[in-house]
Write a protein that holds these residues in place. Structure first.
Motif, PDB file in Angstrom:
ATOM      1  N   ASN A 193       0.809  -1.226   0.000  1.00  0.00           N
ATOM      2  CA  ASN A 193       0.000   0.000   0.000  1.00  0.00           C
ATOM      3  C   ASN A 193       0.841   1.275   0.000  1.00  0.00           C
ATOM      4  N   ALA A 194       1.970   1.229  -0.723  1.00  0.00           N
ATOM      5  CA  ALA A 194       2.829   2.413  -0.849  1.00  0.00           C
ATOM      6  C   ALA A 194       2.390   3.248  -2.044  1.00  0.00           C
ATOM      7  N   LYS A 195       2.670   4.524  -2.001  1.00  0.00           N
ATOM      8  CA  LYS A 195       2.479   5.373  -3.187  1.00  0.00           C
ATOM      9  C   LYS A 195       3.571   5.015  -4.192  1.00  0.00           C
ATOM     10  N   LEU A 196       3.262   5.181  -5.485  1.00  0.00           N
ATOM     11  CA  LEU A 196       4.267   4.929  -6.512  1.00  0.00           C
ATOM     12  C   LEU A 196       4.311   6.089  -7.496  1.00  0.00           C
ATOM     13  N   MET A 197       5.525   6.593  -7.731  1.00  0.00           N
ATOM     14  CA  MET A 197       5.747   7.601  -8.770  1.00  0.00           C
ATOM     15  C   MET A 197       6.604   6.974  -9.858  1.00  0.00           C
ATOM     16  N   TYR A 198       6.059   6.947 -11.078  1.00  0.00           N
ATOM     17  CA  TYR A 198       6.751   6.360 -12.223  1.00  0.00           C
ATOM     18  C   TYR A 198       7.267   7.485 -13.113  1.00  0.00           C
ATOM     19  N   ILE A 199       8.563   7.472 -13.393  1.00  0.00           N
ATOM     20  CA  ILE A 199       9.167   8.493 -14.239  1.00  0.00           C
ATOM     21  C   ILE A 199       9.099   8.048 -15.693  1.00  0.00           C
ATOM     22  N   SER A 200       8.338   8.802 -16.490  1.00  0.00           N
ATOM     23  CA  SER A 200       8.164   8.486 -17.903  1.00  0.00           C
ATOM     24  C   SER A 200       8.842   9.564 -18.753  1.00  0.00           C
ATOM     25  N   THR A 201       8.424   9.702 -19.995  1.00  0.00           N
ATOM     26  CA  THR A 201       9.198  10.480 -20.955  1.00  0.00           C
ATOM     27  C   THR A 201       8.329  11.127 -22.031  1.00  0.00           C
ATOM     28  N   ASP A 202       8.853  12.183 -22.640  1.00  0.00           N
ATOM     29  CA  ASP A 202       8.196  12.808 -23.793  1.00  0.00           C
ATOM     30  C   ASP A 202       8.157  11.857 -24.990  1.00  0.00           C
ATOM     31  N   TYR A 203       8.986  10.823 -24.974  1.00  0.00           N
ATOM     32  CA  TYR A 203       9.052   9.883 -26.100  1.00  0.00           C
ATOM     33  C   TYR A 203       7.816   8.984 -26.197  1.00  0.00           C
ATOM     34  N   VAL A 204       6.874   9.101 -25.265  1.00  0.00           N
ATOM     35  CA  VAL A 204       5.618   8.345 -25.409  1.00  0.00           C
ATOM     36  C   VAL A 204       4.728   8.977 -26.482  1.00  0.00           C
ATOM     37  N   PHE A 205       5.045  10.208 -26.905  1.00  0.00           N
ATOM     38  CA  PHE A 205       4.251  10.892 -27.925  1.00  0.00           C
ATOM     39  C   PHE A 205       4.908  10.767 -29.301  1.00  0.00           C
ATOM     40  N   ASP A 206       4.105  10.991 -30.352  1.00  0.00           N
ATOM     41  CA  ASP A 206       4.616  10.822 -31.712  1.00  0.00           C
ATOM     42  C   ASP A 206       5.390  12.032 -32.227  1.00  0.00           C
ATOM     43  N   GLY A 207       5.306  13.168 -31.518  1.00  0.00           N
ATOM     44  CA  GLY A 207       6.073  14.336 -31.913  1.00  0.00           C
ATOM     45  C   GLY A 207       5.519  15.091 -33.104  1.00  0.00           C
ATOM     46  N   LEU A 208       4.271  14.829 -33.473  1.00  0.00           N
ATOM     47  CA  LEU A 208       3.661  15.523 -34.606  1.00  0.00           C
ATOM     48  C   LEU A 208       3.050  16.849 -34.156  1.00  0.00           C
ATOM     49  N   GLY A 209       2.936  17.784 -35.091  1.00  0.00           N
ATOM     50  CA  GLY A 209       2.345  19.080 -34.770  1.00  0.00           C
ATOM     51  C   GLY A 209       3.345  20.004 -34.098  1.00  0.00           C
ATOM     52  N   ASN A 210       2.850  21.159 -33.672  1.00  0.00           N
ATOM     53  CA  ASN A 210       3.732  22.110 -32.978  1.00  0.00           C
ATOM     54  C   ASN A 210       3.072  22.714 -31.740  1.00  0.00           C
ATOM     55  N   THR A 211       2.024  22.061 -31.246  1.00  0.00           N
ATOM     56  CA  THR A 211       1.399  22.483 -29.996  1.00  0.00           C
ATOM     57  C   THR A 211       1.829  21.534 -28.879  1.00  0.00           C
ATOM     58  N   ALA A 212       1.702  22.004 -27.651  1.00  0.00           N
ATOM     59  CA  ALA A 212       2.154  21.211 -26.502  1.00  0.00           C
ATOM     60  C   ALA A 212       1.196  20.052 -26.233  1.00  0.00           C
ATOM     61  N   PHE A 213       1.766  18.867 -26.033  1.00  0.00           N
ATOM     62  CA  PHE A 213       0.954  17.700 -25.691  1.00  0.00           C
ATOM     63  C   PHE A 213       0.391  17.858 -24.277  1.00  0.00           C
ATOM     64  N   LYS A 214      -0.892  17.573 -24.140  1.00  0.00           N
ATOM     65  CA  LYS A 214      -1.553  17.655 -22.834  1.00  0.00           C
ATOM     66  C   LYS A 214      -1.393  16.332 -22.095  1.00  0.00           C
ATOM     67  N   GLU A 215      -1.608  16.402 -20.781  1.00  0.00           N
ATOM     68  CA  GLU A 215      -1.430  15.226 -19.933  1.00  0.00           C
ATOM     69  C   GLU A 215      -2.376  14.089 -20.321  1.00  0.00           C
ATOM     70  N   ASN A 216      -3.551  14.427 -20.837  1.00  0.00           N
ATOM     71  CA  ASN A 216      -4.528  13.387 -21.178  1.00  0.00           C
ATOM     72  C   ASN A 216      -4.534  13.031 -22.665  1.00  0.00           C
ATOM     73  N   ASP A 217      -3.575  13.567 -23.434  1.00  0.00           N
ATOM     74  CA  ASP A 217      -3.446  13.154 -24.833  1.00  0.00           C
ATOM     75  C   ASP A 217      -3.019  11.689 -24.884  1.00  0.00           C
ATOM     76  N   VAL A 218      -3.541  10.967 -25.863  1.00  0.00           N
ATOM     77  CA  VAL A 218      -3.227   9.538 -25.967  1.00  0.00           C
ATOM     78  C   VAL A 218      -1.826   9.356 -26.555  1.00  0.00           C
ATOM     79  N   PRO A 219      -0.925   8.680 -25.837  1.00  0.00           N
ATOM     80  CA  PRO A 219       0.426   8.452 -26.356  1.00  0.00           C
ATOM     81  C   PRO A 219       0.431   7.619 -27.636  1.00  0.00           C
ATOM     82  N   ALA A 220       1.425   7.855 -28.471  1.00  0.00           N
ATOM     83  CA  ALA A 220       1.614   7.083 -29.700  1.00  0.00           C
ATOM     84  C   ALA A 220       3.106   7.070 -30.012  1.00  0.00           C
ATOM     85  N   PRO A 221       3.879   6.301 -29.254  1.00  0.00           N
ATOM     86  CA  PRO A 221       5.340   6.322 -29.409  1.00  0.00           C
ATOM     87  C   PRO A 221       5.792   5.859 -30.786  1.00  0.00           C
ATOM     88  N   VAL A 222       6.883   6.457 -31.283  1.00  0.00           N
ATOM     89  CA  VAL A 222       7.408   6.098 -32.600  1.00  0.00           C
ATOM     90  C   VAL A 222       8.674   5.249 -32.503  1.00  0.00           C
TER      91      VAL A 222
END
Length: 284
Positions: free
Chosen positions: A93-122
């Motif tokens: 029953n411990a809290k867990l913090m997982y360190i992830s990355t910007d690389y979960v996104f596809d990097g398309l477009g030029n607007t900032a990815f939001k926290e609830n955007d669906v990842p699409a890693p390339v």
């Protein structure tokens, strides 16, 4: 509060432990030689024995290009290792913090990815980190996912150190100009992670120093702060081929941090200045 930090020998894990000790927290840092996160029994035994109130899971396979051909090891660390840590955290029953990355996104477009955007890693590295995110959300009740980018800090190799090293022997350097994101100083990030882990504001966050830049702009700022005369040639991603595809757009919105009442990290230029000063002090 007792906090276990995996990946203690890396840039971020090291700073988190050091910062936590300064803040009077009970910190336990482990590296790969102390704990093999790919061994489920070993992880379960260690976490049951240590009984942390929270775990900050910084340990990861981060060799982005190598991951494309070393898929088994990458998966074992980033997916199976995360699953082992997550199950053990849930069991006590411990809290867990997982360190992830910007690389979960596809990097398309030029607007900032939001926290609830669906990842699409390339790339495979990004895919493995996204699989880790899903495991954490499936198993844990008390979880944080922190997506970070372009990390630099005292305890490891990073872009700042690479640029300074290259400048010792080169008068001009080619640096990619069409990949944009946010540098992240582990000293600043570690403070934020500790603030978040002590809260109950669970969920997905994006965390980096404020502002966006390209790699070439990052390099120019490094040399400006270090008072080094080097010509930076801005080149395209296509002119600097790598085995793994890099996302061109790594901008991430940090709105969730603001909405949850956390203090944003300083501007990335300020972080570069403080880091280079830190390096200068070490030389002295």
């Amino acid at each position: 509060m007792k906090i276990l930090v995996t990946g203690y020998t890396g840039q971020l894990g090291y700073d988190v432990v050091e910062q936590g000790i300064k803040n009077g927290l009970n910190m336990v840092g482990v590296g790969s030689k102390d704990l093999d996160i790919t061994n489920e029994k070993e992880v379960s035994f260690f976490i049951n024995k240590t009984k942390p109130d929270a775990i900050i899971h910084c340990a990861a396979y981060t060799a982005v290009d190598k991951a494309e051909i070393d898929k088994e090891n990458c998966w074992n660390v980033n997916v199976e290792g995360t699953k082992n840590i997550t199950k053990a955290a849930h069991n006590i029953n411990a809290k867990l913090m997982y360190i992830s990355t910007d690389y979960v996104f596809d990097g398309l477009g030029n607007t900032a990815f939001k926290e609830n955007d669906v990842p699409a890693p390339v790339g495979y590295y990004g895919l493995s980190k996204y699989e880790g995110e899903k495991i954490v959300q499936q198993i844990m009740d008390k979880w944080f996912i922190l997506r970070i980018s372009w990390v630099f800090g005292a305890n490891g190799n990073n872009f700042v150190n690479t640029m300074l090293r290259l400048a010792e022997t080169l008068d001009e350097i080619n640096v990619v100009a069409d990949q944009v994101g946010s540098p992240t100083y582990t000293f600043d990030l570690s403070k934020l992670l500790l603030d978040i882990i002590q809260s109950d504001a669970y969920g997905v966050y994006h965390a980096s120093n404020e502002g966006f830049c390209s790699w070439s702009e990052f390099a120019l700022e490094i040399f400006r702060q270090a008072n080094i005369e080097v010509k930076v040639n801005a080149i395209t991603t296509e002119e600097y081929p790598t085995r793994a595809v890099r996302p061109k757009n790594s901008r991430m919105s940090k709105q969730k941090l603001l909405d949850s009442g956390f203090t944003p990290m300083p501007k990335w230029q300020d972080a570069v200045e403080r880091y280079i000063n830190e390096l200068s002090e070490e030389v002295k």
